[in-house]
Design a protein around this motif. Structure first.
Motif, PDB file in Angstrom:
ATOM      1  N   MET A 103     -11.644   0.983   5.419  1.00 29.32           N
ATOM      2  CA  MET A 103     -10.434   1.799   5.330  1.00 29.32           C
ATOM      3  C   MET A 103     -10.799   3.272   5.152  1.00 29.32           C
ATOM      4  O   MET A 103     -10.237   4.145   5.822  1.00 29.32           O
ATOM      5  CB  MET A 103      -9.565   1.330   4.167  1.00 29.32           C
ATOM      6  CG  MET A 103      -8.366   2.217   3.906  1.00 29.32           C
ATOM      7  SD  MET A 103      -7.163   2.268   5.233  1.00 29.32           S
ATOM      8  CE  MET A 103      -6.264   0.782   4.885  1.00 29.32           C
ATOM      9  N   ALA A 104     -11.743   3.551   4.259  1.00 27.95           N
ATOM     10  CA  ALA A 104     -12.153   4.937   4.012  1.00 27.95           C
ATOM     11  C   ALA A 104     -12.724   5.569   5.280  1.00 27.95           C
ATOM     12  O   ALA A 104     -12.450   6.737   5.584  1.00 27.95           O
ATOM     13  CB  ALA A 104     -13.179   4.995   2.886  1.00 27.95           C
ATOM     14  N   GLU A 105     -13.493   4.799   6.031  1.00 27.44           N
ATOM     15  CA  GLU A 105     -14.071   5.322   7.271  1.00 27.44           C
ATOM     16  C   GLU A 105     -12.987   5.673   8.282  1.00 27.44           C
ATOM     17  O   GLU A 105     -13.020   6.746   8.897  1.00 27.44           O
ATOM     18  CB  GLU A 105     -15.024   4.282   7.871  1.00 27.44           C
ATOM     19  CG  GLU A 105     -15.674   4.726   9.143  1.00 27.44           C
ATOM     20  CD  GLU A 105     -16.621   3.675   9.709  1.00 27.44           C
ATOM     21  OE1 GLU A 105     -16.740   3.630  10.946  1.00 27.44           O
ATOM     22  OE2 GLU A 105     -17.233   2.917   8.931  1.00 27.44           O
ATOM     23  N   VAL A 106     -12.014   4.791   8.441  1.00 28.90           N
ATOM     24  CA  VAL A 106     -10.927   5.036   9.399  1.00 28.90           C
ATOM     25  C   VAL A 106     -10.107   6.259   8.969  1.00 28.90           C
ATOM     26  O   VAL A 106      -9.821   7.143   9.780  1.00 28.90           O
ATOM     27  CB  VAL A 106     -10.032   3.785   9.529  1.00 28.90           C
ATOM     28  CG1 VAL A 106      -8.774   4.094  10.323  1.00 28.90           C
ATOM     29  CG2 VAL A 106     -10.797   2.643  10.182  1.00 28.90           C
ATOM     30  N   VAL A 107      -9.754   6.328   7.694  1.00 28.03           N
ATOM     31  CA  VAL A 107      -8.955   7.455   7.192  1.00 28.03           C
ATOM     32  C   VAL A 107      -9.722   8.767   7.347  1.00 28.03           C
ATOM     33  O   VAL A 107      -9.157   9.776   7.790  1.00 28.03           O
ATOM     34  CB  VAL A 107      -8.533   7.215   5.725  1.00 28.03           C
ATOM     35  CG1 VAL A 107      -7.928   8.467   5.116  1.00 28.03           C
ATOM     36  CG2 VAL A 107      -7.554   6.058   5.634  1.00 28.03           C
ATOM     37  N   ASP A 108     -11.009   8.761   7.026  1.00 28.67           N
ATOM     38  CA  ASP A 108     -11.818   9.982   7.162  1.00 28.67           C
ATOM     39  C   ASP A 108     -11.870  10.457   8.607  1.00 28.67           C
ATOM     40  O   ASP A 108     -11.789  11.657   8.884  1.00 28.67           O
ATOM     41  CB  ASP A 108     -13.235   9.757   6.641  1.00 28.67           C
ATOM     42  CG  ASP A 108     -13.294   9.631   5.128  1.00 28.67           C
ATOM     43  OD1 ASP A 108     -12.317  10.024   4.454  1.00 28.67           O
ATOM     44  OD2 ASP A 108     -14.317   9.127   4.622  1.00 28.67           O
TER      45      ASP A 108
END
Length: 170
Positions: A103-108
């Motif tokens: 999730m953090a990778e996609v949001v970033d």
């Protein structure tokens, strides 16, 4: 994606020209020149900074509303985010409990696409909520339905094979 990229270029160019015109006017007015002395072709009205700021805010809100409506209805954005999720799934394949990292990778990666002057309008928390509800939950629901469908098909084949097998008397 090319249309979206082109749109960002045109928008950035417009904003830069807008900022340049006001900077030229402000510099000339600080030097005591009138708008006629700045340019004989472009007559800029004398504006105070509060008016300039309100105009910039109105343009920013209009741009924000455009992006919100565009991204809500755009299959381009949905396909792009689905691709980001797929890439994150591939990178974290075989790692258990890596949902937060995915999730953090996609949001970033989504945040990096937003022009830096507009990032304050799109907080990471809101992007995360949007991606979670519109993509991760939908993908999970779809995967469950497909798994249930596959299990039912396997059970039906097993029951059919079991019914065809002759019973042995023992």
């Amino acid at each position: 994606m090319k249309k979206l990229s082109m749109f960002f270029r045109v928008l950035l160019t417009f904003l830069l020209v807008f900022a340049l015109l006001f900077a030229v006017q402000a510099t000339a007015m600080a030097a005591g020149e009138t708008t006629d002395a700045i340019s004989s072709e472009i007559a800029l009205p004398a504006l105070d900074w509060a008016a300039v700021l309100s105009i910039v805010e109105a343009v920013a809100v209009a741009i924000l509303l455009f992006f919100v409506s565009y991204f809500k209805t755009s299959s381009v954005f949905k396909n792009f985010v689905a691709k980001l999720i797929d890439d994150a799934e591939e990178r974290w394949k075989g790692t258990s409990g890596a949902g937060a990292q995915k999730m953090a990778e996609v949001v970033d990666r989504i945040i990096l696409l937003i022009p830096s002057p507009l990032r304050f309008l799109f907080p990471a928390k809101k992007i995360k909520e949007y991606v979670q509800t519109k993509f991760f939950d939908d993908i999970q629901s779809y995967a469950r339905k497909q798994c249930d469908k596959a299990i039912k098909a396997i059970e039906a084949k097993y029951d059919a094979a079991k019914a065809k097998k002759p019973k042995t008397v023992g």
